[in-house]
Motif scaffolding. Structure first.
Motif, PDB file in Angstrom:
ATOM      1  N   ASN A  55       0.654  -1.219  -0.052  1.00  0.00           N
ATOM      2  CA  ASN A  55      -0.244  -0.184  -0.304  1.00  0.00           C
ATOM      3  C   ASN A  55       1.069   0.909  -0.137  1.00  0.00           C
ATOM      4  OD1 ASN A  55      -3.061  -0.240  -0.079  1.00  0.00           O
ATOM      5  ND2 ASN A  55      -1.962  -1.986   0.881  1.00  0.00           N
ATOM      6  N   ASN A  74       2.442   5.271  -4.267  1.00  0.00           N
ATOM      7  CA  ASN A  74       3.323   6.482  -3.952  1.00  0.00           C
ATOM      8  C   ASN A  74       4.056   6.852  -3.231  1.00  0.00           C
ATOM      9  OD1 ASN A  74       0.366   7.335  -4.278  1.00  0.00           O
ATOM     10  ND2 ASN A  74       0.234   6.799  -2.577  1.00  0.00           N
ATOM     11  N   TRP A  97      -2.251   1.173   8.570  1.00  0.00           N
ATOM     12  CA  TRP A  97      -2.317   2.541   8.121  1.00  0.00           C
ATOM     13  C   TRP A  97      -2.364   3.979   8.035  1.00  0.00           C
ATOM     14  CZ3 TRP A  97      -3.381  -0.273   3.675  1.00  0.00           C
ATOM     15  CH2 TRP A  97      -4.529  -2.028   3.842  1.00  0.00           C
ATOM     16  N   LEU A  98      -2.366   4.375   9.036  1.00  0.00           N
ATOM     17  CA  LEU A  98      -1.893   5.894   9.137  1.00  0.00           C
ATOM     18  C   LEU A  98      -0.690   6.247   8.713  1.00  0.00           C
ATOM     19  CD1 LEU A  98      -2.732   8.345  11.195  1.00  0.00           C
ATOM     20  CD2 LEU A  98      -1.753   7.726  12.848  1.00  0.00           C
ATOM     21  N   ASP A 109      -0.897   6.310   4.680  1.00  0.00           N
ATOM     22  CA  ASP A 109      -1.662   7.844   3.968  1.00  0.00           C
ATOM     23  C   ASP A 109       0.217   8.834   4.741  1.00  0.00           C
ATOM     24  OD1 ASP A 109      -3.575   6.390   3.872  1.00  0.00           O
ATOM     25  OD2 ASP A 109      -4.654   6.834   6.064  1.00  0.00           O
ATOM     26  N   TYR A 124       3.940  12.369   2.370  1.00  0.00           N
ATOM     27  CA  TYR A 124       3.395  13.954   2.803  1.00  0.00           C
ATOM     28  C   TYR A 124       5.431  14.486   2.662  1.00  0.00           C
ATOM     29  CZ  TYR A 124      -1.768  14.516   2.055  1.00  0.00           C
ATOM     30  OH  TYR A 124      -2.852  13.833   1.867  1.00  0.00           O
ATOM     31  N   ASP A 163      -8.697   9.066  11.759  1.00  0.00           N
ATOM     32  CA  ASP A 163      -9.570   8.778  10.514  1.00  0.00           C
ATOM     33  C   ASP A 163     -10.108  10.382  10.184  1.00  0.00           C
ATOM     34  OD1 ASP A 163      -9.235   6.183   9.196  1.00  0.00           O
ATOM     35  OD2 ASP A 163     -11.401   6.024   8.851  1.00  0.00           O
ATOM     36  N   LEU A 175      -7.699  12.908   8.543  1.00  0.00           N
ATOM     37  CA  LEU A 175      -7.041  12.191   7.586  1.00  0.00           C
ATOM     38  C   LEU A 175      -7.644  12.752   6.890  1.00  0.00           C
ATOM     39  CD1 LEU A 175      -5.122   9.090   8.136  1.00  0.00           C
ATOM     40  CD2 LEU A 175      -4.429  11.418   7.762  1.00  0.00           C
ATOM     41  N   THR A 176      -9.478  12.622   6.302  1.00  0.00           N
ATOM     42  CA  THR A 176     -10.011  12.514   5.005  1.00  0.00           C
ATOM     43  C   THR A 176     -10.534  13.981   5.362  1.00  0.00           C
ATOM     44  OG1 THR A 176     -11.886  12.002   7.009  1.00  0.00           O
ATOM     45  CG2 THR A 176     -10.333  10.943   5.300  1.00  0.00           C
ATOM     46  N   PHE A 200      -5.995  15.294   4.247  1.00  0.00           N
ATOM     47  CA  PHE A 200      -6.382  15.376   2.361  1.00  0.00           C
ATOM     48  C   PHE A 200      -7.538  16.664   1.187  1.00  0.00           C
ATOM     49  CE2 PHE A 200      -6.813  10.359   3.667  1.00  0.00           C
ATOM     50  CZ  PHE A 200      -6.043  10.497   3.632  1.00  0.00           C
ATOM     51  N   VAL A 254      -6.216   0.729   0.503  1.00  0.00           N
ATOM     52  CA  VAL A 254      -7.135   0.967   1.527  1.00  0.00           C
ATOM     53  C   VAL A 254      -8.527   1.984   1.461  1.00  0.00           C
ATOM     54  CG1 VAL A 254      -7.313   3.398   3.465  1.00  0.00           C
ATOM     55  CG2 VAL A 254      -5.019   1.387   2.998  1.00  0.00           C
ATOM     56  N   ALA A 255      -7.845   3.634  -0.057  1.00  0.00           N
ATOM     57  CA  ALA A 255      -9.215   3.828  -1.331  1.00  0.00           C
ATOM     58  C   ALA A 255      -9.896   2.756  -1.118  1.00  0.00           C
ATOM     59  CB  ALA A 255      -8.214   3.945  -1.329  1.00  0.00           C
TER      60      ALA A 255
END
Length: 565
Positions: free
Chosen positions: A401, A405, A447-448, A451, A455, A499, A502-503, A507, A552-553
């Motif tokens: 995952n 990127n 998962w964090l 994400d 960056y 969550d 992030l979202t 994001f 994840v997405a």
């Protein structure tokens, strides 16, 4: 380093003692992995009856297997391997490790002509000659590793070239068949000191009566794979443990503790764990039939009344499948030569990325996922020190995952090491983030990290500036959620806070839209909303479990999670 690995990054709380990664905890997300036995014990522990040399009685392989493949003991589908390189430190150590092989042989082997061989009797040599006639290509470019006074080829065997690499110049000088002789200690071979040949320049590699002296066999077999042409083969010849009188101090420690069947499985593992492109791995017992059920291997040498036990393990460098084989096989093949990945790492990562590839809706996204295969080895270069802490499925979950990127920038690599606790974390980000995620489950922290790491890539300075404010935002969000849903435990609060941060914050690229997040959370969200968000978030985990290679997405999308639900 050890204490950092034990906690997996205490700064971020990523965290965790190794026992946090119990199989049940990750059963939702990881493909099922069948437990496999260590090759060094599988024969002795799983077979109730064996013959005197350690092979199973009544097994059709003990009768030679396919009559057209004389002596076949273990066919390509019969090997069983653990997930990772199974041997502990010291397994390949030697007693005379203070002296390099070249100096040792000069002082010891040359002192007695009897030590130059032959190490097998005439009957065994005849069986070896017949085996090589059947399995080694004639008029080929052949490399004889561990070369000495003899070569494991029949007399008069036609070769295009025959080059010997050995530790003893005097022994190779006795071998008139070698057309070129190179003095090299195989225990010095590695990425920085490779074999002195071009890629794919040999048709056959022989390693005769030398495997038991290799202190870093994986490095040597990796080099064997590199120099072999596609379709080329490697043949490892060995006999029983007490045959080499006077060489015991240079044998690796395990050799004298194991029987012949275990030797075969260990040698087979050298192929398995050195590169992914080996095929047709076979183990042969070409011992004379009159000797097979004797106990002579315990303490016999040249000149004894019974013929020597004799074994060959061989494999072929396979042709790499391309796009015509389909995307999954193509991805798997592109990982064959990744030095920092274990076989299970390659398989699991290819399966996960292939699932993302299949779900992609545009050709651009499909290309991005496919090309992420080439980023995995760079990620595993960092993750490799964690293979005793993180199970292979979790490593693959994380790496697959992260790869789409990943740019392999120094900033990303530093951030990944900080997040995993491999180096001291920066106070201004990782430590406060760790405090804000103390009660997150281990998989949610994985998962964090997936994400956050992108960056840190160059060219995203604006996003990185927003990222650095994330720990404080998460703390604020957690405080609001706790006020609105006081019955939720801290773990659920931190899960929702991470969550939402992030979202709805990190994001969101538009500053005006991002600024609406705080007021919306404080003024609009109710206790019912918070519990509904938590239900959806737990549903996201369930979806991830039923489609265990989903990204994840796509998992969030499948769970029906909207930005403000």
């Amino acid at each position: 380093m050890a204490h950092k690995l034990a906690c997996l990054g205490a700064a971020l709380g990523l965290v965790v003692p190794a026992d946090a990664f119990l199989p049940s905890q990750f059963a939702r997300q990881a493909p099922k992995v069948v437990a496999r036995q260590r090759p060094v014990v599988s024969m002795s522990e799983t077979l109730a009856k064996t013959d005197k040399r350690g092979f199973p009685e009544g097994d059709p392989r003990a009768k030679g297997g396919d009559e057209n493949d004389v002596g076949l003991q273990v066919g390509p589908m019969m090997w069983r391997w653990p997930s990772n390189w199974p041997y502990p430190d010291g397994f390949h150590s030697v007693k005379a490790n203070a002296t390099g092989a070249i100096d040792w042989y000069a002082a010891n082997a040359a002192a007695a002509a009897s030590k130059t061989g032959p190490f097998i009797d005439a009957v065994a040599q005849a069986n070896l000659d017949q085996h090589m006639e059947r399995h080694v290509a004639k008029d080929a470019d052949i490399l004889d590793l561990g070369a000495g006074a003899q070569t494991a080829l029949p007399k008069g065997f036609a070769t295009k070239s025959l080059v010997g690499i050995g530790a003893s110049a005097s022994e190779m000088d006795m071998n008139g068949r070698l057309q070129e002789k190179i003095v090299l200690d195989l225990n010095t071979v590695n990425d920085e000191n490779p074999l002195p040949f071009a890629d794919q320049s040999k048709d056959v590699v022989l390693l005769s009566f030398s495997a038991e002296f290799l202190e870093d066999p994986k490095a040597v077999f990796k080099e064997i794979y590199r120099v072999l042409r596609v379709g080329g083969s490697c043949h490892v010849v060995f006999t029983s443990k007490n045959t080499y009188k006077g060489y015991e101090d240079k044998q690796v420690s395990f050799w004298g503790d194991m029987n012949d069947a275990q030797h075969m499985y260990v040698v087979g593992s050298y192929f398995q764990f050195s590169a992914g492109g080996w095929s047709q791995l076979k183990g042969y017992d070409i011992t004379d039939e009159k000797t097979k059920n004797s106990n002579r291997f315990l303490n016999m040498g040249v000149g004894d009344s019974k013929s020597a036990n004799l074994f060959v393990v061989s494999s072929t460098r396979a042709a790499k499948p391309g796009a015509e084989a389909g995307p999954l096989r193509h991805m798997q093949a592109e990982l064959w030569e990744t030095p920092f990945m274990q076989p299970d790492d390659r398989r699991l990562c290819a399966e996960r990325i292939h699932a993302m590839y299949q779900l992609a809706e545009t050709s651009e996204d499909k290309d991005r996922y496919f090309n992420s295969i080439y980023r995995l080895n760079e990620i595993y270069d960092i993750l490799k020190v964690m293979n005793k802490v993180l199970p292979a499925p979790i490593m693959a979950l994380f790496a697959a995952n992260l790869a789409p990127n990943w740019t392999n920038s120094d900033a990303e690599k530093e951030a990944l090491r900080e997040g995993l606790g491999l180096i001291n974390p920066r106070d201004e980000f990782w430590k406060p983030l760790g405090a804000a995620t103390t009660n997150l489950q281990a998989e949610d922290k994985i998962w964090l990290l997936v994400d956050l790491i992108p960056y840190f890539a160059p060219g995203n300075e604006k996003g990185k500036a927003v990222l650095l404010t994330l720990p404080a935002v998460m703390e604020d969000v957690a405080s609001v959620l706790k006020e609105k849903a006081p019955d939720l435990d801290d773990g659920d609060i931190q899960l929702l806070a991470s969550d939402l941060a992030l979202t709805e914050f990190l994001f969101i690229e538009d500053e005006d839209e991002r600024a609406k997040f705080g007021p919306w959370l404080k003024d609009t969200v109710t206790n019912i909303d918070v519990n509904a968000m938590l239900k959806n978030r737990k549903g996201y985990k369930d979806v991830l479990g039923t489609r265990n290679t989903i990204s994840v997405a796509d998992a969030k999308k499948a769970a029906g999670i909207s930005p403000t639900a």
